[in-house]
Each structure stands twice: as structure tokens, then as C-alpha cells.
Design an enzyme around this catalytic site. Structure first.
Site, PDB file in Angstrom:
ATOM      1  N   LEU A  83      46.646  30.334  29.020  1.00 55.58           N
ATOM      2  CA  LEU A  83      45.915  31.587  29.209  1.00 55.58           C
ATOM      3  C   LEU A  83      45.563  31.706  30.687  1.00 55.58           C
ATOM      4  O   LEU A  83      45.028  30.765  31.272  1.00 55.58           O
ATOM      5  CB  LEU A  83      44.625  31.606  28.394  1.00 55.58           C
ATOM      6  CG  LEU A  83      44.694  31.444  26.877  1.00 55.58           C
ATOM      7  CD1 LEU A  83      43.336  31.784  26.263  1.00 55.58           C
ATOM      8  CD2 LEU A  83      45.767  32.330  26.268  1.00 55.58           C
ATOM      9  N   ASP A  84      45.860  32.871  31.297  1.00 52.47           N
ATOM     10  CA  ASP A  84      45.438  33.066  32.682  1.00 52.47           C
ATOM     11  C   ASP A  84      44.084  33.777  32.686  1.00 52.47           C
ATOM     12  O   ASP A  84      43.468  33.989  31.642  1.00 52.47           O
ATOM     13  CB  ASP A  84      46.505  33.811  33.484  1.00 52.47           C
ATOM     14  CG  ASP A  84      46.693  35.250  33.035  1.00 52.47           C
ATOM     15  OD1 ASP A  84      45.816  35.784  32.331  1.00 52.47           O
ATOM     16  OD2 ASP A  84      47.719  35.845  33.393  1.00 52.47           O
ATOM     17  N   SER A  85      43.612  34.146  33.879  1.00 52.57           N
ATOM     18  CA  SER A  85      42.246  34.664  33.993  1.00 52.57           C
ATOM     19  C   SER A  85      42.059  35.966  33.206  1.00 52.57           C
ATOM     20  O   SER A  85      41.003  36.199  32.628  1.00 52.57           O
ATOM     21  CB  SER A  85      41.886  34.871  35.457  1.00 52.57           C
ATOM     22  OG  SER A  85      42.705  35.867  36.030  1.00 52.57           O
TER      23      SER A  85
END
Lengths: 73, 327
Positions: A33-35
Site C-alpha cells: 500500500l502506498d501513501s
């Protein structure tokens, strides 16, 4: 269902995470998961649990989120 | 009383820059940009100015509407990247297209074009036979820091215009503001007034300098997705319609992931969402008028189609509108 199980379900439904891979100690990076994904996750969790959460530095793992939700319920 | 769109126009900058082109000048990659934003390429100004693009867009919209510049009653430009601090972009365009009506700019960032519609709506109440030129134009390439890969890859330049005339096309428009000068901002320089400390810029020149665009990605993303979902639901209700009645959604082209999130949350078929971010990037206030012009010129809309618009950006501002296509 426990809070952890409900968090896992949100991760699986909303972010296509592999259910078996989600552990209490899993970090967002480990779950790929990215930001912006974490922002989506928080919004989905707010809907699921009816609480107001803020994604910040202290929420690093699935367990951190579970604890934060427990404190709010 | 409201208005109808009687003409549209847009003009692209001369340079096309692909993700691979950007990877030549900063640490990024086509794969990274596409997966994070949905953008493959963007248009960037070359030697021409943003005012040049606005003049050409406006002339195209006037031609499409069959209206002479001298017939215009008002010109509103939505922009935060004009060539001049003063005079306004609208004043320069007024002279260059040969109009003689009042003209002014508004500053509402990406949502500016729909903010301008709300202003125009008020003018039509006072004078229903008005002809109003509304422009959305940005040269974001002037505002971003090309050393900051997190913002530089997202934005593009462009201009779009519409001519509004008497009609009942606009069914609802709603503006929202949540004042916040830390999530997404660029600051003016402080000047060289000798009666205070203005600081120095990095070259040692007094007066400080205007800052580049600064964006807190997570906070802006959260504002964007929640605004878009809420605004679309509310605006449909305000227009006395149901989401099912919407034929096309024209969302601000900020980041494909914002649109994808809205698609996952709203009961509207994905094919109803029109987009061009893949080859335009985020052109801020220009995004919606460019999108509208592109699809209008392709013949996408038929009389009676219900179009839903949603935009959001620095301010923080958001806006939505429902318009029946009756051109």
C-alpha cells in the site's frame, strides 16, 4: 468478528490484499500500500467502524490501526 | 433563470512530454507515474504564453457559438498562473479578442472554472440575454518545482473556454470552501519594502521569492475523494434528479486514482466517467473546460444529456454542477 478480522476484510475488499498475508505486524509497505492507499484504507475503516481516524506516523502496522480503533470504540 | 453553453473551445500547448521524457530530467519512471497517477504524457508550454492559449481557446469558443467578441457582456478567467499579477488575464484577453465588456479573473485553483459558472449564473439572473465568456486556464509548469518529482509529474498546461448564453441548461451549481493554506499552496514573494524584514532568497537577493507549489499529497487526496463523492451526490439532489439520470460525469482530471475511488463508491457505471488525464495530466482550472470541449467536438453529447461536473483543489475549494446539454 474481531476488530482485526474486520480490518482484514476491509483490506481484502478495498485494496485487494491477500488475506493470508495480512498479520497484526504487517506494515503498509509489506502489503504494497502506498501513501494514497493508506488514505483510502482509513476512509474505508471510518465507514466500517463509524469512527474518525487520522492516518499519521504512529499508524505503521495493521496492529496499530486495530489498537487505534479499539481505543475509539 | 440559468444559462446554456452555446460554444466551446480549447487549445493545447505546443510541447508533448511523455513520462520517459520526464525520466530524463528527474528520478522517476513511466511505470511509477502511470501506476500512481494514470498519466502517460502531458502538454507543456513552449515559447508561447498561457495568454496566447486563452486567446485562441476563446476565439474558437466564440466561433463555435456564432458570437462576435463585441457582443460579450462579461469575461471571467479562472486561473492562478496568469502571465501577469496585474492586469488580470481576462483584461488582456478582452483587448486581444476585441471585446469591450468588463473582464476579471477569479482565484479558486482547480475548482475555479465551476466557481466562475456560479458567478455567471448570478449575472444571468440580472440580465438573461447576456453572453458571457468563461475561461479555465493554467500554466502549472511555471508553478511546480521541477526538482520535486512528486508534483512535477502530475501537472500539465492548457486552456479551455465556453461561451454562455440565454437558456436553461444549468440545473444546479454548488461551491464549497474549507480554508486551508497548508495542504496545497504557493506563496507570493514578500517584496523589498525597507520597513520590515523580508528575508532573502537562496541566491542572496533581498525580498524572498515566490514559492513553488507545495502539496501534502495524502491530505489533498482525502479532501478530493471525499469532496467528489459528497458533491456529486448532493448536486444531483439539488437539481431534483437521481444519480441514475446522469449520462456523463466530467470530473476534475487531478489523478486517475481519485476518479477510480469515486467510481468504487458511487452507484454510477464506470463508462459514464469521461477522462483525458492519460494524455493531458492535471491542468488545474483548465481540466474541465478542455475535457468538455474535447468530448463535445467528438459529438459525445446529444441534446438532453445530463452532465455532472465535480472539481476540487487548493483553497481548499470544491464545486459541482449539473448541466443539461442543449447545444
Amino acid at each position: 468478528m474481531s476488530i482485526f478480522e474486520r480490518v482484514v476484510k476491509v483490506l481484502v475488499d478495498a485494496k485487494d490484499c491477500d488475506e493470508a498475508a495480512v498479520k497484526m505486524e504487517s506494515t503498509w509497505a509489506e502489503l504494497e500500500l502506498d501513501s494514497l492507499d493508506t488514505v483510502e484504507l482509513v476512509m474505508n475503516l471510518e465507514d466500517e467502524f463509524g469512527v474518525q481516524l487520522e492516518m499519521n506516523e504512529s499508524l505503521k502496522t495493521v496492529g496499530d490501526v486495530v489498537a487505534a480503533i479499539e481505543a475509539l470504540l | 433563470m440559468s444559462f446554456s453553453i452555446i460554444g466551446t473551445g480549447s487549445k493545447s500547448p505546443s510541447q508533448i512530454k511523455t513520462n520517459d521524457d520526464l525520466a530524463q530530467v528527474m528520478d522517476t519512471s513511466d511505470e511509477w507515474i502511470q501506476s500512481k497517477t494514470g498519466i502517460r504524457e502531458r502538454r507543456i508550454l513552449g515559447e508561447e504564453t498561457i495568454t496566447d492559449l486563452v486567446v485562441e481557446s476563446s476565439l474558437l469558443a466564440l466561433e463555435d457559438a456564432g458570437v462576435q467578441a463585441k457582443e460579450l457582456d462579461l469575461i471571467i478567467c479562472a486561473t492562478v498562473t496568469s502571465d501577469y499579477i496585474t492586469p488580470s488575464m481576462a483584461c488582456i484577453v478582452q483587448r486581444r479578442i476585441g471585446a469591450n465588456c468588463p473582464a476579471f479573473d477569479i482565484s479558486a485553483a482547480c475548482a475555479g472554472f465551476l466557481y466562475a459558472w456560479d458567478i455567471a449564473d448570478g449575472y444571468f439572473i440580472r440580465k438573461p440575454d447576456s453572453k458571457i465568456l468563461v475561461v479555465g486556464a493554467e500554466a502549472v509548469s511555471k508553478l511546480v518545482d521541477w526538482n520535486d518529482r512528486s508534483t512535477a509529474v502530475i501537472f500539465g498546461d492548457g486552456a479551455g473556454a465556453v461561451v454562455l448564453g440565454r437558456g436553461e441548461g444549468l440545473k444546479a451549481v454548488k461551491l464549497n470552501t474549507r480554508g486551508d493554506e497548508t495542504a496545497l499552496y504557493a506563496k507570493y514573494k514578500k517584496g523589498n519594502c525597507p520597513f520590515r524584514d523580508n528575508g532573502v532568497d537562496e541566491t542572496g537577493q533581498p525580498g524572498g521569492h515566490a514559492t513553488f507549489l507545495h502539496m501534502e499529497g495524502q491530505r489533498v487526496f482525502q479532501f478530493a475523494v471525499s469532496s467528489m463523492c459528497r458533491d456529486l451526490k448532493n448536486i444531483v439532489k439539488q437539481a431534483g434528479l437521481e444519480l441514475d439520470n446522469v449520462d456523463y460525469v466530467l470530473p476534475h482530471q487531478a489523478n486517475q486514482r481519485i476518479i477510480d475511488y469515486a467510481i468504487s463508491r458511487l452507484p454510477l457505471a464506470p463508462e459514464k466517467y469521461l477522462g483525458n488525464i492519460a494524455y493531458r495530466g492535471n491542468t488545474s482550472a483548465a481540466a474541465i473546460p478542455i475535457l468538455l470541449d474535447e468530448f463535445a467536438k467528438q459529438g459525445q453529447f446529444k441534446k438532453g444529456d445530463i452532465l455532472a461536473f465535480s472539481s476540487f483543489g487548493a483553497g481548499l475549494t470544491s464545486a459541482a454542477a449539473i448541466l443539461e446539454w442543449d447545444k
